[in-house]
Design an enzyme around this catalytic site. Structure first.
Site, PDB file in Angstrom:
ATOM      1  N   ASP A  98      13.959   8.599   2.963  1.00 57.12           N
ATOM      2  CA  ASP A  98      13.691   8.622   1.533  1.00 57.12           C
ATOM      3  C   ASP A  98      14.621   9.659   0.904  1.00 57.12           C
ATOM      4  O   ASP A  98      14.762  10.771   1.423  1.00 57.12           O
ATOM      5  CB  ASP A  98      12.232   9.013   1.289  1.00 57.12           C
ATOM      6  CG  ASP A  98      11.614   8.221   0.159  1.00 57.12           C
ATOM      7  OD1 ASP A  98      12.201   8.221  -0.933  1.00 57.12           O
ATOM      8  OD2 ASP A  98      10.533   7.627   0.357  1.00 57.12           O
ATOM      9  N   ASP A 196      14.496   7.190  -4.250  1.00 59.61           N
ATOM     10  CA  ASP A 196      13.353   7.378  -5.132  1.00 59.61           C
ATOM     11  C   ASP A 196      13.766   7.352  -6.608  1.00 59.61           C
ATOM     12  O   ASP A 196      14.726   8.029  -6.987  1.00 59.61           O
ATOM     13  CB  ASP A 196      12.723   8.741  -4.794  1.00 59.61           C
ATOM     14  CG  ASP A 196      11.371   8.939  -5.444  1.00 59.61           C
ATOM     15  OD1 ASP A 196      10.460   8.151  -5.163  1.00 59.61           O
ATOM     16  OD2 ASP A 196      11.224   9.898  -6.227  1.00 59.61           O
ATOM     17  N   GLU A 238      14.763   2.450  -5.734  1.00 61.54           N
ATOM     18  CA  GLU A 238      13.475   2.188  -6.376  1.00 61.54           C
ATOM     19  C   GLU A 238      13.706   2.177  -7.880  1.00 61.54           C
ATOM     20  O   GLU A 238      14.044   3.190  -8.473  1.00 61.54           O
ATOM     21  CB  GLU A 238      12.464   3.275  -6.001  1.00 61.54           C
ATOM     22  CG  GLU A 238      11.056   2.941  -6.498  1.00 61.54           C
ATOM     23  CD  GLU A 238      10.178   4.158  -6.734  1.00 61.54           C
ATOM     24  OE1 GLU A 238       8.950   3.999  -6.743  1.00 61.54           O
ATOM     25  OE2 GLU A 238      10.715   5.273  -6.939  1.00 61.54           O
ATOM     26  N   HIS A 312       3.333   2.947  -0.694  1.00 67.33           N
ATOM     27  CA  HIS A 312       2.428   4.103  -0.772  1.00 67.33           C
ATOM     28  C   HIS A 312       1.986   4.420  -2.199  1.00 67.33           C
ATOM     29  O   HIS A 312       1.219   5.349  -2.409  1.00 67.33           O
ATOM     30  CB  HIS A 312       3.129   5.312  -0.155  1.00 67.33           C
ATOM     31  CG  HIS A 312       4.344   5.709  -0.945  1.00 67.33           C
ATOM     32  ND1 HIS A 312       5.454   4.904  -1.048  1.00 67.33           N
ATOM     33  CD2 HIS A 312       4.604   6.790  -1.714  1.00 67.33           C
ATOM     34  CE1 HIS A 312       6.335   5.473  -1.830  1.00 67.33           C
ATOM     35  NE2 HIS A 312       5.851   6.629  -2.249  1.00 67.33           N
ATOM     36  N   ASP A 313       2.496   3.707  -3.182  1.00 67.96           N
ATOM     37  CA  ASP A 313       2.125   3.940  -4.581  1.00 67.96           C
ATOM     38  C   ASP A 313       1.243   2.827  -5.142  1.00 67.96           C
ATOM     39  O   ASP A 313       0.829   2.899  -6.298  1.00 67.96           O
ATOM     40  CB  ASP A 313       3.383   3.988  -5.475  1.00 67.96           C
ATOM     41  CG  ASP A 313       4.273   5.179  -5.190  1.00 67.96           C
ATOM     42  OD1 ASP A 313       3.757   6.225  -4.745  1.00 67.96           O
ATOM     43  OD2 ASP A 313       5.491   5.054  -5.414  1.00 67.96           O
TER      44      ASP A 313
HETATM   45  O1  TEU Z   1       7.402   6.601  -7.486  1.00 69.11           O
HETATM   46  C1  TEU Z   1       7.714   6.368  -8.808  1.00 69.11           C
HETATM   47  C2  TEU Z   1       6.567   6.257  -9.708  1.00 69.11           C
HETATM   48  O2  TEU Z   1       6.757   6.477 -10.853  1.00 69.11           O
HETATM   49  C3  TEU Z   1       5.222   5.920  -9.124  1.00 69.11           C
HETATM   50  O3  TEU Z   1       4.741   7.095  -8.557  1.00 69.11           O
HETATM   51  C4  TEU Z   1       4.203   5.444 -10.087  1.00 69.11           C
HETATM   52  O4  TEU Z   1       3.149   5.042  -9.265  1.00 69.11           O
HETATM   53  C5  TEU Z   1       4.652   4.330 -10.985  1.00 69.11           C
HETATM   54  O5  TEU Z   1       5.435   4.851 -11.990  1.00 69.11           O
HETATM   55  C6  TEU Z   1       3.525   3.565 -11.656  1.00 69.11           C
HETATM   56  O6  TEU Z   1       2.745   4.349 -12.459  1.00 69.11           O
HETATM   57  C7  TEU Z   1       8.183   7.424  -6.700  1.00 69.11           C
HETATM   58  C8  TEU Z   1       7.488   7.649  -5.372  1.00 69.11           C
HETATM   59  O7  TEU Z   1       7.379   6.445  -4.683  1.00 69.11           O
HETATM   60  C9  TEU Z   1       6.176   8.324  -5.627  1.00 69.11           C
HETATM   61  O8  TEU Z   1       5.393   8.451  -4.470  1.00 69.11           O
HETATM   62  C10 TEU Z   1       6.470   9.672  -6.241  1.00 69.11           C
HETATM   63  O9  TEU Z   1       5.265  10.303  -6.611  1.00 69.11           O
HETATM   64  C11 TEU Z   1       7.363   9.560  -7.476  1.00 69.11           C
HETATM   65  O10 TEU Z   1       8.451   8.674  -7.289  1.00 69.11           O
HETATM   66  C12 TEU Z   1       7.952  10.896  -7.790  1.00 69.11           C
HETATM   67  O11 TEU Z   1       8.871  11.254  -6.809  1.00 69.11           O
END
Ligand code: TEU
Ligand code: CA
Length: 535
Positions: A98, A196, A238, A312-313
Site C-alpha cells: 500500500d 491510496d 484508488e 477494508h473500507d
Molecule cells: O480510503 C479512502 C476513503 O476515503 C475511504 O476511507 C472512505 O471510506 C470513502 O471515502 C467513503 O466514505 C483510503 C483507505 O483505503 C482508507 O482505509 C483510509 O482511511 C483513507 O484512504 C485515508 O488514508
C-alpha cells in the site's frame, strides 16, 4: 492488447491487523501472514496486496505513516518483512504494498519540522494557509483545515483526520522524496503498489478541488518516469472519483501511468445521489448492472479494470446485497461468479472467500473505525437520531470488514490466543477456514475453481464482454466471446425465484454453478442462482 502478468492474476487483499496473530498480543502481524502463505497458495491467488505495514501511530490503522522506511512495531520488523517477501516469492506469490502518499502522520518527521518552524524547508511539504479558510470538509467529518498553533491563524489541510496532514504535491522536493522511497521498496523486490486515494494528489483546496485536480496526471506520469518505468510491476490507484474516461487516462498503456484503478461507482449505487455513503438507499438492481456493464465496455480495447466487491473500507458483499442468513452460501457464490467471470483483475478481500459477514453493534462505543465514530458524533450534534446513525454504521461502517479472520472454531477463531483488538464475529464456529477447506461445496471451493478457470481459459482473461437482455432487472446475464467460443454467465441477484427470457441451456456444458442442480430451463432461476455455461 499487449499481455501483462497481471492480466490473468488474482489478487488477495490482506488487512494485517486482522489476518493472523503469531505472538498472542491480539494483533495480526507479518509472521502471521508468513504462516498462512500455504493457505493462500491452496486458494490459488497470485498476488497479495498488503495494507500499510509502515511505522504508524495508528490513528487510521496504518494509513497515517510516521516512517515510510520502517515497519510498525506491532506488525514486526523489517527482517520479518523481508522473510515474508522471500517466502511468498518462493511460492510464486507476488506482493504489492500500500502506498499512502496523499498524507502522512502528524508524527512524521517532515510534519514535526514543518509545524513548528515556518522557515523549515519542510514547511512547503504540507498545505499551509492563512485564515480565514474555506469550508472544505474532511472525509472523516468536520473541517479539513486545522489551525496550528491555536490562535496563530495558520491552518494546515487534512482531508482525513487532523493527525493525517496532507502532503503538498506542488513541492518538487517532496515529490522527489516520495519517489526515492518508492524506489527503496521496489529495489527490495516488491511487485508493485496499491496507491491510496491517489486521485487526491492534484488537489487545489483553495478552490475546493480535491479529486482529479489539474496536475494529477502530470504527477502520476512523473512518478512513472522516476520509479515504475522499466519495472514489470502492478500498480492500482484508488480513485473514488473516477469516471470511465478518467480510468482510461490512468490505465491506457500509452499514457504511462498505472496498470489499473479501483473505481467505486458500482459500490455507490446504494447511497442517495450526490450524498455520502451514510445516506442509505435501497439497491436497485438496474443501477448496479448498468454501472457494471458501463465499466466493462469502457475498457474493452484499452485500459484495464480491477474487479472487486469488498475491501477494508466497505461492508461485506454477502451481507450488503446478498443474504447472510438463509442464502449465505448461494449469494456469496453468486457474487463470486458474477465478478470473476468479468474482464479485469479480480481482488479478493480476506474472509470473502469463506463468506464472512458484517457484524452488528448497538453502541458507538463498540466501534473502532475513526470514520464511523466521527460521523456518529458529528451527525448526532446536527440532530440525526441515534437509531438512524447506528443503522448507517451497521450497514456501511468499515469495522464490518475488519473483524479478525475466522480460521477455525477454537476460541478467538484461531486468529489469536488472546482477546483480539476487534471482537471476532460471533458466527466463527459456523463460518471458518477449517470448515471451508474440508467441504468441497464451500464458498472457498467456488473461489478456488473460479481462479483456476481464469488460469486455464484465455476467454476469461481476454474475451469480449457483451451484456445479454433478460427482460428482468433482477437477472444479470453477459457473454464472454473469445476465438469462436462463447460463455454465458447468468446471475439472479435477488433472494426470490425469477423468470427470464433466456434460451434453454445444455446441462452438459455447465462450467460452474452455485446450485448442485442447475435450472436447465434458465427461464426459471432459484434465489441467487448463478451459472456459467458454454453456448
Ligand atoms: O480510503 C479512502 C476513503 O476515503 C475511504 O476511507 C472512505 O471510506 C470513502 O471515502 C467513503 O466514505 C483510503 C483507505 O483505503 C482508507 O482505509 C483510509 O482511511 C483513507 O484512504 C485515508 O488514508
Ligand atoms: Ca501479534
Amino acid at each position: 492488447m499487449k499481455k501483462k502478468w497481471w492480466h490473468d492474476s488474482v489478487v488477495y487483499q490482506i488487512y494485517p491487523r486482522s489476518f493472523k496473530d503469531s505472538n498472542g498480543d491480539g494483533i495480526g502481524d507479518l509472521k502471521g501472514i508468513t504462516e498462512k502463505l500455504g493457505y493462500l497458495k491452496h486458494l490459488g491467488i497470485d498476488v497479495i496486496w498488503l495494507c500499510p505495514v509502515y511505522a504508524s501511530p495508528n490513528k487510521d490503522n496504518g494509513y497515517d505513516i510516521s516512517d515510510y522506511y520502517d515497519i510498525m512495531d506491532c506488525f514486526g520488523t523489517m527482517e520479518d518483512f523481508d522473510e515474508l517477501l522471500e517466502k511468498a516469492h518462493e511460492l510464486g506469490i507476488k506482493i504489492i504494498m500500500d502506498l499512502v502518499v496523499n498524507h502522512v502522520s502528524d508524527q512524521h518527521k517532515w510534519f514535526l519540522e514543518s509545524k513548528d518552524n515556518k522557515d523549515s524547508p519542510y514547511r512547503d511539504y504540507f498545505v499551509w494557509q492563512e485564515g480565514p479558510v474555506n469550508d472544505l470538509e474532511s472525509t472523516f467529518s468536520g473541517s479539513a483545515w486545522e489551525e496550528y498553533p491555536k490562535g496563530s491563524n495558520d491552518y494546515y489541510l487534512h482531508l482525513f483526520t487532523k493527525e493525517q496532514p496532507d502532503l503538498n504535491w506542488n513541492s518538487q522536493a517532496m515529490r522527489d522524496e516520495i519517489y526515492s522511497m518508492m524506489n527503496f521498496w521496489l529495489d527490495k523486490g516488491i511487485d508493485g503498489f496499491r496507491m491510496d486515494v491517489i486521485d487526491l494528489i492534484g488537489k487545489v483546496p483553495e478552490e475546493k478541488i480535491t479529486e482529479n485536480g489539474p496536475r494529477m496526471h502530470e504527477f502520476i506520469q512523473e512518478m512513472h518516469e522516476k520509479t515504475l518505468k522499466g519495472r514489470d510491476v502492478l500498480t492500482v490507484g484508488e480513485t473514488w472519483g473516477a469516471t470511465p474516461e478518467i480510468g482510461l487516462e490512468f490505465s491506457a498503456e500509452h499514457r504511462k501511468e498505472l496498470s489499473m484503478i479501483f473505481q467505486f461507482e458500482h459500490l455507490s449505487v446504494d447511497q442517495q445521489p450526490g450524498k455520502t455513503r451514510w445516506d442509505l438507499k435501497d439497491l436497485d438492481f438496474k443501477d448496479l448492472t448498468t454501472v457494471l456493464t458501463k465499466w466493462q465496455l469502457a475498457f474493452q480495447d484499452d485500459g484495464w479494470n480491477s474487479l472487486f466487491w469488498d475491501n477494508h473500507d466497505t461492508p461485506r458483499i454477502v451481507s450488503r446485497w446478498g443474504n447472510d442468513t438463509e442464502y449465505r452460501i448461494e449469494s456469496a457464490k453468486m457474487f463470486a461468479i458474477l465478478l470473476h467471470m468479468m474482464k479485469g483483475t479480480p481482488y479478493i478481500y480476506q474472509g470473502e472467500e469463506i463468506g464472512m459477514t458484517n457484524i452488528h453493534v448497538d453502541s458507538i462505543d463498540q466501534v473502532d473505525d475513526v470514520q464511523s465514530k466521527n460521523l456518529y458524533y458529528d451527525r448526532l450534534a446536527k440532530g440525526y437520531s441515534h437509531e438512524e446513525l447506528m443503522q448507517a454504521v451497521n450497514e456501511k461502517g468499515r469495522d464490518n470488514a475488519r473483524t479478525p479472520m475466522q480460521w477455525d472454531d477454537s476460541t478467538y477463531s484461531g486468529f489469536s490466543t488472546n482477546q483480539p483488538w476487534l471482537p471476532v464475529n460471533p458466527n466463527y464456529q459456523e463460518i471458518n477456514v477449517k470448515e471451508s477447506i474440508e467441504d468441497k461445496d464451500s464458498i472457498f471451493s467456488t473461489y478456488q475453481k473460479l481462479i483456476q478457470l481464469r488460469k486455464e481459459n484465455e476467454l476469461v482473461v481476454y474475451g469480449n464482454f457483451e451484456e445479454v437482455e433478460t427482460e428482468n432487472s433482477a437477472v444479470y446475464a453477459y457473454k464472454r466471446n473469445w476465438q469462436g467460443s462463447t460463455w454465458l454467465i447468468v446471475c439472479n441477484l435477488s433472494s426470490s425465484s425469477q423468470t427470464t427470457t433466456l434460451p434453454d441451456i445444455s446441462e452438459k456444458r455447465v462450467i460452474i454453478s452455485n446450485y448442485e442442480k442447475v435450472s436447465i430451463s434458465s427461464k426459471k432461476l432459484k434465489p441467487f442462482e448463478s451459472f456459467v455455461v458454454e453456448i
